[in-house]
Design an enzyme around this catalytic site. Structure first.
Site, mmCIF file in Angstrom:
data_model
loop_
_atom_site.group_PDB
_atom_site.id
_atom_site.type_symbol
_atom_site.label_atom_id
_atom_site.label_comp_id
_atom_site.label_asym_id
_atom_site.label_seq_id
_atom_site.Cartn_x
_atom_site.Cartn_y
_atom_site.Cartn_z
ATOM 1 N N ARG A 1 0.885 -1.175 0.000
ATOM 2 C CA ARG A 1 0.000 0.000 0.000
ATOM 3 C C ARG A 1 0.914 1.213 0.000
ATOM 4 O O ARG A 1 1.693 1.404 0.946
ATOM 5 C CB ARG A 1 -0.914 -0.013 1.220
ATOM 6 C CG ARG A 1 -1.583 1.327 1.447
ATOM 7 C CD ARG A 1 -2.752 1.256 2.394
ATOM 8 N NE ARG A 1 -3.896 0.635 1.750
ATOM 9 C CZ ARG A 1 -5.133 0.685 2.238
ATOM 10 N NH1 ARG A 1 -5.375 1.317 3.367
ATOM 11 N NH2 ARG A 1 -6.129 0.109 1.604
ATOM 12 N N HIS B 1 -7.040 1.260 -6.754
ATOM 13 C CA HIS B 1 -7.322 0.358 -5.627
ATOM 14 C C HIS B 1 -7.989 -0.908 -6.197
ATOM 15 O O HIS B 1 -9.171 -1.160 -5.986
ATOM 16 C CB HIS B 1 -8.243 1.065 -4.622
ATOM 17 C CG HIS B 1 -8.272 0.428 -3.265
ATOM 18 N ND1 HIS B 1 -7.540 -0.694 -2.944
ATOM 19 C CD2 HIS B 1 -8.959 0.761 -2.139
ATOM 20 C CE1 HIS B 1 -7.773 -1.027 -1.684
ATOM 21 N NE2 HIS B 1 -8.628 -0.157 -1.170
ATOM 22 N N GLN C 1 -9.934 -3.668 -4.007
ATOM 23 C CA GLN C 1 -11.240 -3.191 -3.537
ATOM 24 C C GLN C 1 -12.322 -3.469 -4.581
ATOM 25 O O GLN C 1 -13.403 -3.980 -4.263
ATOM 26 C CB GLN C 1 -11.152 -1.677 -3.259
ATOM 27 C CG GLN C 1 -12.458 -1.072 -2.802
ATOM 28 C CD GLN C 1 -12.880 -1.574 -1.432
ATOM 29 O OE1 GLN C 1 -12.110 -1.528 -0.497
ATOM 30 N NE2 GLN C 1 -14.096 -2.052 -1.316
ATOM 31 N N ASP D 1 -17.153 7.452 -1.930
ATOM 32 C CA ASP D 1 -15.936 7.314 -1.123
ATOM 33 C C ASP D 1 -15.656 8.670 -0.474
ATOM 34 O O ASP D 1 -16.278 9.692 -0.816
ATOM 35 C CB ASP D 1 -14.767 6.858 -2.026
ATOM 36 C CG ASP D 1 -13.486 6.548 -1.247
ATOM 37 O OD1 ASP D 1 -13.551 6.396 -0.015
ATOM 38 O OD2 ASP D 1 -12.417 6.454 -1.889
ATOM 39 N N CYS E 1 -16.311 1.900 -0.060
ATOM 40 C CA CYS E 1 -15.171 1.012 0.230
ATOM 41 C C CYS E 1 -14.824 0.995 1.710
ATOM 42 O O CYS E 1 -14.163 0.076 2.175
ATOM 43 C CB CYS E 1 -13.976 1.423 -0.597
ATOM 44 S SG CYS E 1 -13.486 3.136 -0.302
ATOM 45 N N ARG F 1 -13.593 -8.430 0.719
ATOM 46 C CA ARG F 1 -12.154 -8.191 0.515
ATOM 47 C C ARG F 1 -11.404 -9.483 0.809
ATOM 48 O O ARG F 1 -10.492 -9.870 0.078
ATOM 49 C CB ARG F 1 -11.652 -7.078 1.452
ATOM 50 C CG ARG F 1 -12.149 -5.678 1.132
ATOM 51 C CD ARG F 1 -11.607 -5.161 -0.172
ATOM 52 N NE ARG F 1 -10.147 -5.117 -0.209
ATOM 53 C CZ ARG F 1 -9.392 -4.128 0.284
ATOM 54 N NH1 ARG F 1 -9.965 -3.075 0.818
ATOM 55 N NH2 ARG F 1 -8.075 -4.164 0.184
HETATM 56 N N1 NVA Z 1 -9.822 6.844 -1.528
HETATM 57 C C1 NVA Z 1 -9.510 6.360 -0.208
HETATM 58 C C2 NVA Z 1 -9.725 4.890 -0.120
HETATM 59 C C3 NVA Z 1 -9.454 4.296 1.229
HETATM 60 C C4 NVA Z 1 -9.643 2.815 1.270
HETATM 61 C C5 NVA Z 1 -8.087 6.726 0.149
HETATM 62 O O1 NVA Z 1 -7.215 6.596 -0.719
HETATM 63 O O2 NVA Z 1 -7.843 7.158 1.265
HETATM 64 N N1 CP Z 2 -11.197 -0.141 1.927
HETATM 65 C C1 CP Z 2 -9.950 -0.200 2.417
HETATM 66 O O1 CP Z 2 -8.973 -0.373 1.695
HETATM 67 O O2 CP Z 2 -9.879 -0.088 3.779
HETATM 68 P P1 CP Z 2 -8.565 0.081 4.665
HETATM 69 O O3 CP Z 2 -7.986 1.436 4.362
HETATM 70 O O4 CP Z 2 -9.056 -0.048 6.065
HETATM 71 O O5 CP Z 2 -7.597 -0.992 4.298
#
Ligand code: NVA
Ligand code: CP
Length: 307
Positions: A106, A133, A136, A228, A267, A295
């Site tokens: 990540r 992502h 997801q 989101d 998500c 997930r």
């Molecule tokens: N768009 C959000 C998704 C989190 C799972 C982010 O990148 O923070």
């Molecule tokens: N949806 C998602 O990726 O959640 P987290 O940021 O908790 O991993």
């Protein structure tokens, strides 16, 4: 092409039949887990999980998923490895490849996860980058299929800030034959590069893809409404952006403008009563916790096929 050994970074790297194999594997492993049937397909295998950003779902679902598949997962926390002290992505990728059978990362810059894949000799999974992502959206498509019976011909409407999640929706849902609408205010619409790539996919797969600036217009005829957070990880909060996005809030009135049996997705983590009201999130249209559960299953499908 075989899926074994492939990295999972960008949904547009895959053909429809390949994403179908991942989804079917995830659904099959879900059934097995529910029935209590053993499915230790990755016995003795190790997954390295590099996190440069926070996580609840991604971390837990990958770690538990690997355990259920008979393997082991290692958590490298943000700032906890030598990456935080300047060891290069390339060197890290080569070292982890000597110990582990698969790497999940990540990251902030998308190039970090593509660089990992370039130098690693084991498959790399994108567990979220600033751009995409993909895991997801695989879980989301599994969820849509469970609730709506199929993907093809369904209209998915993403409303809110165009971000990594909406970018992967534009790719994955298009490849799988869904009609995609992005409802975002001016200034927060998808980038030209992503839009061009997704438009190419929609032509290839005979679907529709549109970007509109009006939320009411966007959700007309929607089978799925998705939203989101207004501010993704790493982005500064701003009053200006909040004001632009508030009219795109998913609330009862907006949901009332879609199909009667529309499902509402997010998500997570959600900012309750900002992009999504609690009333809708806890209401009958919401499938957000099914998405979160999926997930686990979707990623087990991905790992089982690429490792
Ligand atoms: N768009 C959000 C998704 C989190 C799972 C982010 O990148 O923070
Ligand atoms: N949806 C998602 O990726 O959640 P987290 O940021 O908790 O991993």
């Amino acid at each position: 092409m075989s899926l074994k050994g492939r990295s999972f970074i960008d949904l547009s790297d895959f053909e429809r039949y390949e994403l179908r194999q991942f989804l079917d594997a995830g659904a099959d492993l879900k059934r097995k887990q529910k029935r209590g049937e053993p499915h230790e397909l990755l016995k003795g295998k190790s997954l390295a999980m590099i996190f440069m950003k926070s996580s609840t779902r991604t971390r837990v679902s990958f770690e538990v998923g690997m355990t259920q598949l008979g393997g082991h997962a290692l958590y490298l926390e943000p700032g906890g490895s030598q990456l935080g002290r300047g060891e290069t992505i390339g060197d890290t990728a080569q070292v982890l490849s000597r110990y582990c059978d698969v790497i999940m990362a990540r990251v902030f810059a998308h190039s970090d996860v593509t660089d990992l894949a370039k130098y690693a000799t084991v498959p790399v999974i994108n567990g979220l980058s600033d751009l995409l992502h993909p895991c997801q959206i695989m879980a989301d498509m599994l969820t849509i299929e469970e609730h709506r019976g199929s993907l093809e011909g369904q209209k998915i409407v993403y409303v809110g800030d165009s971000n990594n999640v909406s970018n992967s929706i534009m790719q994955g849902c298009t490849i799988m034959g869904m009609d995609v609408t992005i409802g975002s205010p001016k200034g927060y619409t998808p980038s030209e590069v992503i839009l061009k790539k997704a438009t190419h996919l929609s032509k290839k797969y005979g679907t529709t893809l549109e970007v509109v600036n009006n939320p009411d217009e966007a959700v007309k005829g929607a089978d799925v409404i998705y939203t989101d957070t207004f501010f993704s990880m790493g982005q500064e909060r701003s009053k200006e952006k909040e004001a632009a996005l508030m009219p795109f809030q998913v609330n009862k009135v907006l949901v009332g403008k879609a199909k009667k049996d529309v499902i509402v997705m997010h998500c997570l983590p959600a900012h309750r009563d900002e992009e999504l009201t609690s009333e809708v999130m806890d209401g009958p249209h919401s499938v957000v916790f099914d998405q979160a559960e999926n997930r686990l299953h979707a990623q087990k499908g991905i790992m089982a096929l690429i490792v």
